[in-house]
Design a protein around this motif. Structure first.
Motif, PDB file in Angstrom:
ATOM      1  N   LYS A   1      -2.371  -5.695  -7.520  1.00 26.15           N
ATOM      2  CA  LYS A   1      -3.684  -5.090  -7.282  1.00 26.15           C
ATOM      3  C   LYS A   1      -3.579  -3.570  -7.265  1.00 26.15           C
ATOM      4  N   ARG A   2      -2.584  -3.053  -6.562  1.00 27.61           N
ATOM      5  CA  ARG A   2      -2.402  -1.599  -6.476  1.00 27.61           C
ATOM      6  C   ARG A   2      -2.152  -0.982  -7.844  1.00 27.61           C
ATOM      7  N   TRP A   3      -1.451  -1.699  -8.704  1.00 31.25           N
ATOM      8  CA  TRP A   3      -1.127  -1.189 -10.041  1.00 31.25           C
ATOM      9  C   TRP A   3      -2.261  -1.387 -11.039  1.00 31.25           C
TER      10      TRP A   3
ATOM     11  N   GLY B   1      -0.327  -7.964  -3.753  1.00 33.32           N
ATOM     12  CA  GLY B   1      -0.657  -6.619  -3.286  1.00 33.32           C
ATOM     13  C   GLY B   1      -0.208  -5.546  -4.256  1.00 33.32           C
ATOM     14  N   PHE B   2       1.008  -5.685  -4.795  1.00 35.79           N
ATOM     15  CA  PHE B   2       1.487  -4.705  -5.771  1.00 35.79           C
ATOM     16  C   PHE B   2       0.693  -4.793  -7.072  1.00 35.79           C
TER      17      PHE B   2
ATOM     18  N   ALA C   1       0.818  -1.217   0.000  1.00 33.52           N
ATOM     19  CA  ALA C   1       0.000   0.000   0.000  1.00 33.52           C
ATOM     20  C   ALA C   1       0.850   1.266   0.000  1.00 33.52           C
ATOM     21  N   ARG C   2       2.077   1.186   0.499  1.00 37.67           N
ATOM     22  CA  ARG C   2       2.891   2.401   0.576  1.00 37.67           C
ATOM     23  C   ARG C   2       4.290   2.264  -0.031  1.00 37.67           C
TER      24      ARG C   2
ATOM     25  N   GLU D   1       7.347   0.588  -2.720  1.00 40.42           N
ATOM     26  CA  GLU D   1       7.471   0.522  -4.174  1.00 40.42           C
ATOM     27  C   GLU D   1       8.348  -0.639  -4.606  1.00 40.42           C
TER      28      GLU D   1
END
Length: 192
Positions: free
Chosen positions: A96-98, A93-94, A13-14, A16
């Motif tokens: 999904k975020r992207w 998680g990454f 979530a925060r 990179e």
């Protein structure tokens, strides 16, 4: 498709991604010719703990492409394939975020726990790291905490785990593997 990320921290979530590694598997074979890796230029500082793990820093990645340039290439390479990762929570998680969705994912961590008839509550964490599993199954560890090397090690560990679980009669299909990882059914050797 075995996938591994190196990142600035462990929170999708925060934090990179700073390196992506992909190694394709098709019909129980690792396809090194299709392997792909890239660095990714971060926009935030690294956590000191992550620098200690992989030795990367923002200064070393100033010439790397930004995420906006990497994302389309990653989307194309993933192309709706089933993913394979070790402790896949981070990679998923990454993704999904992207905005790359959450493809079905086989995770070598719960497979190893299942092979040993353990749960995350009854297992010693240090026995189930990627490098610990690699050593246990005779897989050479090289370039630890390098995304491409870790994706390859994940693929090799997976092939041993799948073979052992199949020998025990605990898997017959990709669906069985996905179930152990929390997903759905297809023949397990069709990871393409």
């Amino acid at each position: 498709m075995a996938l591994d990320f190196e990142s600035t921290g462990m929170n999708p979530a925060r934090d990179e991604v700073v390196q992506v590694g992909l190694v394709p598997l098709t019909r129980r074979r690792i396809r090194l010719g299709g392997a792909w890796a890239t660095w990714v230029r971060p926009t935030r500082p690294f956590l000191p703990e992550s620098v200690a793990i992989h030795g990367l820093s923002a200064e070393r990645l100033t010439e790397a492409p930004p995420l906006e340039d990497v994302r389309p290439a990653l989307r194309e390479r993933l192309g709706g394939r089933v993913l394979l990762a070790h402790y896949a929570t981070l990679e998923r998680g990454f993704l999904k975020r992207w905005g790359l969705g959450l493809p079905p994912t086989v995770d070598t961590l719960p497979l190893a726990l299942a092979l040993d008839h353990r749960t995350t509550q009854t297992a010693r964490r240090d026995h189930y790291t990627l490098s610990a599993l690699a050593r246990r199954f005779g897989v050479e560890v090289y370039g630890e905490h390098d995304a491409l090397a870790d994706a390859l090690i994940t693929a090799q560990v997976f092939l041993v785990l799948a073979s052992e679980l199949e020998r025990e009669g605990r898997i017959r299909t990709l669906g069985d593997l996905l179930h152990l990882s929390g997903h759905q059914k297809r023949p397990w050797w069709s990871l393409d």
